[in-house]
Design an enzyme around this catalytic site. Structure first.
Site, PDB file in Angstrom:
ATOM      1  N   CYS A 158      13.702  10.561   6.836  1.00 15.13           N
ATOM      2  CA  CYS A 158      13.576  10.287   8.274  1.00 15.13           C
ATOM      3  C   CYS A 158      14.892  10.505   9.004  1.00 15.13           C
ATOM      4  O   CYS A 158      14.905  10.754  10.191  1.00 15.13           O
ATOM      5  CB  CYS A 158      13.091   8.856   8.474  1.00 15.13           C
ATOM      6  SG  CYS A 158      14.215   7.655   7.726  1.00 15.13           S
ATOM      7  N   GLU A 216       9.540   1.304  10.888  1.00 12.83           N
ATOM      8  CA  GLU A 216      10.571   2.330  10.676  1.00 12.83           C
ATOM      9  C   GLU A 216       9.846   3.662  10.730  1.00 12.83           C
ATOM     10  O   GLU A 216       9.106   4.012   9.807  1.00 12.83           O
ATOM     11  CB  GLU A 216      11.260   2.090   9.330  1.00 12.83           C
ATOM     12  CG  GLU A 216      11.986   0.743   9.311  1.00 12.83           C
ATOM     13  CD  GLU A 216      12.703   0.410   8.014  1.00 12.83           C
ATOM     14  OE1 GLU A 216      12.369   0.988   6.972  1.00 12.83           O
ATOM     15  OE2 GLU A 216      13.599  -0.446   8.042  1.00 12.83           O
ATOM     16  N   LYS A 225       0.878  -1.172   0.000  1.00 13.18           N
ATOM     17  CA  LYS A 225       0.000   0.000   0.000  1.00 13.18           C
ATOM     18  C   LYS A 225       0.911   1.217   0.000  1.00 13.18           C
ATOM     19  O   LYS A 225       1.452   1.619   1.039  1.00 13.18           O
ATOM     20  CB  LYS A 225      -0.862  -0.023   1.275  1.00 13.18           C
ATOM     21  CG  LYS A 225      -2.238   0.585   1.141  1.00 13.18           C
ATOM     22  CD  LYS A 225      -2.251   2.065   0.871  1.00 13.18           C
ATOM     23  CE  LYS A 225      -1.993   2.894   2.097  1.00 13.18           C
ATOM     24  NZ  LYS A 225      -1.733   4.325   1.733  1.00 13.18           N
TER      25      LYS A 225
HETATM   26  P1  NAD Z   1       2.118   8.393   7.568  1.00 13.49           P
HETATM   27  O1  NAD Z   1       2.328   7.664   8.839  1.00 13.49           O
HETATM   28  O2  NAD Z   1       1.093   9.453   7.525  1.00 13.49           O
HETATM   29  O3  NAD Z   1       1.745   7.384   6.386  1.00 13.49           O
HETATM   30  C1  NAD Z   1       2.565   6.282   6.065  1.00 13.49           C
HETATM   31  C2  NAD Z   1       1.725   5.252   5.334  1.00 13.49           C
HETATM   32  O4  NAD Z   1       0.765   4.712   6.236  1.00 13.49           O
HETATM   33  C3  NAD Z   1       0.926   5.804   4.154  1.00 13.49           C
HETATM   34  O5  NAD Z   1       0.916   4.843   3.122  1.00 13.49           O
HETATM   35  C4  NAD Z   1      -0.457   5.974   4.744  1.00 13.49           C
HETATM   36  O6  NAD Z   1      -1.502   5.923   3.794  1.00 13.49           O
HETATM   37  C5  NAD Z   1      -0.524   4.772   5.660  1.00 13.49           C
HETATM   38  N1  NAD Z   1      -1.489   4.891   6.755  1.00 13.49           N
HETATM   39  C6  NAD Z   1      -1.913   6.019   7.374  1.00 13.49           C
HETATM   40  N2  NAD Z   1      -2.807   5.706   8.339  1.00 13.49           N
HETATM   41  C7  NAD Z   1      -2.931   4.351   8.335  1.00 13.49           C
HETATM   42  C8  NAD Z   1      -3.715   3.432   9.084  1.00 13.49           C
HETATM   43  N3  NAD Z   1      -4.547   3.840  10.046  1.00 13.49           N
HETATM   44  N4  NAD Z   1      -3.600   2.111   8.802  1.00 13.49           N
HETATM   45  C9  NAD Z   1      -2.760   1.680   7.829  1.00 13.49           C
HETATM   46  N5  NAD Z   1      -2.012   2.516   7.072  1.00 13.49           N
HETATM   47  C10 NAD Z   1      -2.087   3.839   7.321  1.00 13.49           C
HETATM   48  O7  NAD Z   1       3.555   8.949   7.165  1.00 13.49           O
HETATM   49  P2  NAD Z   1       3.913   9.893   5.939  1.00 13.49           P
HETATM   50  O8  NAD Z   1       3.441  11.269   6.257  1.00 13.49           O
HETATM   51  O9  NAD Z   1       3.502   9.240   4.684  1.00 13.49           O
HETATM   52  O10 NAD Z   1       5.519   9.850   5.984  1.00 13.49           O
HETATM   53  C11 NAD Z   1       6.314  10.680   6.757  1.00 13.49           C
HETATM   54  C12 NAD Z   1       6.727   9.981   8.030  1.00 13.49           C
HETATM   55  O11 NAD Z   1       7.410   8.770   7.723  1.00 13.49           O
HETATM   56  C13 NAD Z   1       7.722  10.795   8.841  1.00 13.49           C
HETATM   57  O12 NAD Z   1       7.369  10.702  10.193  1.00 13.49           O
HETATM   58  C14 NAD Z   1       9.046  10.085   8.610  1.00 13.49           C
HETATM   59  O13 NAD Z   1       9.998  10.237   9.616  1.00 13.49           O
HETATM   60  C15 NAD Z   1       8.600   8.671   8.501  1.00 13.49           C
HETATM   61  N6  NAD Z   1       9.604   7.862   7.807  1.00 13.49           N
HETATM   62  C16 NAD Z   1      10.369   7.001   8.530  1.00 13.49           C
HETATM   63  C17 NAD Z   1      11.367   6.255   7.891  1.00 13.49           C
HETATM   64  C18 NAD Z   1      12.273   5.304   8.621  1.00 13.49           C
HETATM   65  O14 NAD Z   1      12.944   4.509   7.961  1.00 13.49           O
HETATM   66  N7  NAD Z   1      12.339   5.342   9.930  1.00 13.49           N
HETATM   67  C19 NAD Z   1      11.541   6.392   6.516  1.00 13.49           C
HETATM   68  C20 NAD Z   1      10.739   7.302   5.823  1.00 13.49           C
HETATM   69  C21 NAD Z   1       9.763   8.032   6.479  1.00 13.49           C
HETATM   70  O1  6OD Z   2      18.401   3.723   3.233  1.00 13.29           O
HETATM   71  C1  6OD Z   2      17.472   2.998   3.603  1.00 13.29           C
HETATM   72  O2  6OD Z   2      17.500   1.764   3.467  1.00 13.29           O
HETATM   73  C2  6OD Z   2      16.288   3.580   4.247  1.00 13.29           C
HETATM   74  N1  6OD Z   2      15.372   2.725   4.703  1.00 13.29           N
HETATM   75  C3  6OD Z   2      16.185   4.927   4.321  1.00 13.29           C
HETATM   76  C4  6OD Z   2      15.122   5.580   4.956  1.00 13.29           C
HETATM   77  C5  6OD Z   2      15.008   6.915   4.827  1.00 13.29           C
HETATM   78  C6  6OD Z   2      13.941   7.615   5.431  1.00 13.29           C
HETATM   79  O3  6OD Z   2      13.330   8.529   4.940  1.00 13.29           O
END
Ligand code: NAD
Ligand code: 6OD
Length: 491
Positions: free
Chosen positions: A293, A259, A183
């Site tokens: 992130c 993550e 998704k």
């Molecule tokens: P989000 O949590 O709003 O959404 C992420 C995904 O989850 C989307 O596909 C969304 O449609 C889905 N989603 C939302 N509510 C849901 C529910 N109730 N049930 C199932 N799925 C649901 O995050 P975002 O705004 O898309 O992304 C930004 C965030 O992602 C930031 O906080 C960022 O730090 C984090 N992020 C973390 C990493 C990591 O590796 N730690 C990497 C990239 C982004």
């Molecule tokens: O480099 C990666 O494998 C990874 N998961 C990066 C995540 C970045 C977050 O926005």
């Protein structure tokens, strides 16, 4: 353009694109211009159910038992095919995110290839644990663990690095013999859909890779995580959504890999090579418009070089080039959406209320022509804030950082660790022993010294605290995407 005249982005279930129904669609927006560029077919509960059932059927029909060398050969073919269709992936990633073409090529699409090839290698080379057990009286037993695929894996990913993050999960999941229902974010549906074409072209069996589009609550995301046919959930996104997903998965006690968000610190000591550190720091704050992130949002600087670091970072922020994503000279794209820009601007207000000083940026740039409809924001740096301020405590996810001085190493460690997040940190110093010492002291999943976001895909990736649960990468991915059965044979 009316929504009807836009091209369709369809769901992919059981090896087929599903014909769209207009009753369930939403427009996807190009964040650089604010213009809609496609209509996305939103999957309803029935379609999500069909995807999960198709995934199970594919496993039972033989994918889970397909020899590893055949599965990994398919992944390598997928990488080769993405390479052949490289510019289509670049264009799809840009349409979804507005990111600069050079970044899309050099980071996002390049990493998709690396993800498939690396996990093909890692899984092909993986062994099994075994122990020769010696018991009193000379009896012996052989213990060995057989790793089996986890099963049907729900893969939920965000919008910031859509293809990179999707393939980071799909590659090991498929190499280990799982079937996936993915998704993508509602903001960035294009590349997951293009990947479905690639998998069909290279002959991945129907049902092994399925894509359902939609939102979270009361939409495809939640239909998927609450589905009883799911054997595990791998999720990348915000900490708040992760916490919610955990609750929805809890009744069926399925494994999760999370993550999540970060509020990452950089610690800069006064012995650094200034230019090198400034280039690295600037990259860590502004890459992908701060929407990684791992991006640094807190920069702790030893007092003696505070002004030089502040001036150097300001100069680099002012040198960034915002503009058309297709211009090779553009370094910095827009935020993902107007809604996200409103959130980031809210932090700009909170900085003013806290008495922070804006060193550079702090507003909305005027880029002219069609770009003024996009969700652009100025790269922004602040001083005069402390760890007590909202903008220093909460993840903002924009091209922003607060610069805060420190005097001693212990103070710097305490300041950097004073957060509920625990994703990443970077330490900047020319003192080798201090570099190791401080990097170890960071309560994070990934600690860099004199660099940032330098990746070896075999190493563990993930965070602690609000930043997540578990690790992926190399053997850690193997552990998440398989279930061991230990066999004990008395000899
Ligand atoms: P989000 O949590 O709003 O959404 C992420 C995904 O989850 C989307 O596909 C969304 O449609 C889905 N989603 C939302 N509510 C849901 C529910 N109730 N049930 C199932 N799925 C649901 O995050 P975002 O705004 O898309 O992304 C930004 C965030 O992602 C930031 O906080 C960022 O730090 C984090 N992020 C973390 C990493 C990591 O590796 N730690 C990497 C990239 C982004
Ligand atoms: O480099 C990666 O494998 C990874 N998961 C990066 C995540 C970045 C977050 O926005």
């Amino acid at each position: 353009m009316t929504e009807e005249s836009l091209r369709w982005i369809r769901n992919f279930v059981d090896g087929q694109f599903v014909e769209p129904e207009e009753a369930h669609s939403f427009a996807t927006i190009d964040p650089a211009t604010g213009a809609a560029f496609a209509s996305v077919h939103e999957a309803d509960r029935t379609l999500v159910d069909r995807a999960v059932v198709a995934a199970r059927r594919a496993l039972d029909a033989g994918w889970a038992r397909t020899p590893v060398r055949e599965r990994t050969a398919l992944l390598r073919r997928a990488a080769d095919r993405i390479e052949e269709r490289f510019e289509e992936f670049v264009a799809a990633e840009i349409a979804d995110t507005g990111k600069p073409v050079r970044q899309a090529r050099e980071l996002d699409v390049a990493r998709a290839l690396a993800n498939f090839r690396t996990f093909a290698d890692v899984v092909a080379a993986a062994g099994q644990e075994s122990f020769l057990t010696e018991l009193p009286g000379g009896r012996r037993a052989l213990n060995y663990a057989v790793r089996k695929p986890l099963g049907v894996v729900a893969v939920i990913v965000p919008w910031n690095l859509p293809l990179l993050l999707l393939t980071w999960k799909v590659a090991p999941a498929l190499a280990c013999g799982n079937a996936v229902v993915v998704k993508p974010s509602e903001e960035t549906p294009a590349t997951a859909t293009l990947l479905a074409e690639v998998f069909a072209e290279v002959g991945l069996p129907a049902g092994v890779y399925n894509v359902v589009h939609g939102f979270g609550a009361d939409s495809a995301g939640e239909f998927l995580t609450t589905h009883p046919g799911i054997d595990g959930v791998t999720f990348t996104g915000s900490s708040a959504t992760g916490s919610h997903v955990m609750k929805t998965v809890a009744p069926r006690v399925r494994p999760v890999s999370f993550e999540l968000g970060g509020k990452n610190a950089a610690v800069v000591f006064d012995d650094v090579d200034l230019d090198e550190a400034l280039d690295g720091l600037s990259r860590s704050v502004f890459t992908n418009t701060g929407q990684v992130c791992l991006c640094t949002e807190r920069v702790y600087v030893q007092r003696g070089i505070f002004d030089e670091i502040a001036d150097g970072l300001v100069a680099r922020a002012q040198n960034l080039r915002l503009g058309s994503p297709m211009d090779e000279a553009t370094t910095t794209g827009p935020l993902i959406s107007q809604a996200h820009r409103r959130k980031v601007l809210g932090y700009f207000e909170s900085v003013a209320e806290s008495g922070g000083e804006v060193l550079t940026g702090g507003g909305i740039p005027e880029l002219g022509a069609d770009l003024d409809g996009g969700s652009w924001i100025e790269p922004t740096l602040w001083t005069g804030l402390t760890n007590a301020d909202r903008a220093v405590r909460e993840e903002i996810f924009g091209p922003v950082a607060a610069l805060i001085p420190f005097d001693t190493e212990n103070e710097a460690i305490a300041l950097a660790n004073d957060t509920e997040y625990g994703l990443a940190a970077s330490v900047w110093t020319n003192d080798l022993r201090r570099g190791h010492r401080v990097a170890h002291a960071m309560n994070v999943g990934m600690s860099w010294v004199n660099t940032w976001f330098l990746r070896d895909l075999r190493s563990p990736f993930g965070g602690m605290g609000l930043s997540g649960i578990g690790r992926e990468g190399g053997e850690s991915s193997l552990h998440f995407y398989t279930e061991p059965t230990n066999v004990c044979v008395q000899l």
